[in-house]
Design a protein around this motif. Sequence first.
Motif, short mmCIF file in Angstrom:
data_model
loop_
_atom_site.label_atom_id
_atom_site.label_comp_id
_atom_site.label_asym_id
_atom_site.label_seq_id
_atom_site.Cartn_x
_atom_site.Cartn_y
_atom_site.Cartn_z
N GLY A 247 31.77 51.17 29.25
CA GLY A 247 32.10 51.57 30.61
C GLY A 247 32.02 50.42 31.59
O GLY A 247 31.71 49.28 31.23
N HIS A 248 32.27 50.74 32.83
CA HIS A 248 32.32 49.72 33.88
C HIS A 248 31.26 49.95 34.95
O HIS A 248 31.30 49.32 36.00
CB HIS A 248 33.71 49.72 34.52
N ARG A 249 30.32 50.85 34.66
CA ARG A 249 29.25 51.11 35.62
C ARG A 249 27.91 50.62 35.08
O ARG A 249 27.75 50.45 33.87
CB ARG A 249 29.16 52.61 35.92
N GLU A 250 26.97 50.44 35.99
CA GLU A 250 25.65 49.97 35.58
C GLU A 250 24.93 51.05 34.78
O GLU A 250 24.92 52.22 35.16
CB GLU A 250 24.83 49.58 36.80
N LEU A 251 24.31 50.65 33.68
CA LEU A 251 23.53 51.56 32.85
C LEU A 251 22.06 51.30 33.08
O LEU A 251 21.62 50.15 33.13
CB LEU A 251 23.88 51.36 31.37
#
Length: 353
Positions: A247-251
């Motif tokens: 994905g492209h979001r912070e985990l």
Amino acid sequence: MEKKPHFVRREFLPREVPSFSLALLLAAVLLLNALLYLYLNKFYNSLGRVETDPGLCPFGHFKFGAVKNCSPWLSCEAINREVRKVKCVGEGAVKKVFLSEWKEKKVVLSQLTNSELKEDFLHGLKMLKALQSKYVVRLLGYCEQQFTILTEYHPLGSLRGLNETLHIPKYKGMNTWHRRLMLAIDYVSVIRYLHSSPLGTLVMCDSNDLDKVLSQYLLTSDFHVLVNDLDALPLVNRSAGRLVKCGHRELRGEFVAPEQRWPYGEDVPFEDDLMPPYDEKTDIWKIPDVSNFFLGHVEGSDIVRLHLFDIHAACKKKDPAERPSAQEVLDTYRKVLTLLIREAAMPGTREML
């Protein structure tokens, strides 16, 4: 003169009786080991045999239930004509899932709900077609034009409901450390299969928390694990220098692997372009947490955890390169199962010998 035979008898008998008993004990142990070998060999073959499984159909075909012959995957026309929706049983970010009927059999119809995610949907369909095996839910048909997928129905649903299922009177007999460990072995077998799939090394990206992981897998009626959702399954190619990002979001959180977390601290705002990619060892990091769920809190589960402590500690190494492969984890799980079955079958054997 009469004492000599009496003396010989007293020396002779104590040596013969233990030898005879020991021979019987060793024979019993050997017989038990042979039976265990046959049982476990059959069990392991049922897990590991994919391409040569006689129950699988040629590419583009399927069969299930008591049907002996393979049928071609259903086309758009066949799905529209022969499949009847019954009710909606789930909805995610990508698709809506309907319990349906086809020729008086229950099936599952999945349809795209968000047109912006059609690439994810089509990727999942591509993976489902290419990875058909005993580890993956059975594909019955699809229609790319209408963004529709038809798969086999499993009434026990996803692994999220495992503990509730095991408390149903019908399945309480399955709620043992032995059966739970076998489910964990099934799960690791799926990960091993994805990491060495016909397409290459695939990473299970839809796995940012335990609940999300469990929702990706199905529990079959004969208590095996199948992977069901393959929408987020990127490919690692080390030789080409190709790694992945889920994905492209912070985990965030301890469940995701350290290399999946933003490495530059809270003072630096997250930017996807600056986030380093990673490989399949993120799946290995998560194995202990998922297996801990499988093992539950039944009698004997703590003993299993004790035997798995070292391999689980290795899975949690901060450096991904130091973590074991899925095959190594699977081998350890199988050895622990063999050891514990043997000890349960003949408690005290070691002391007797």
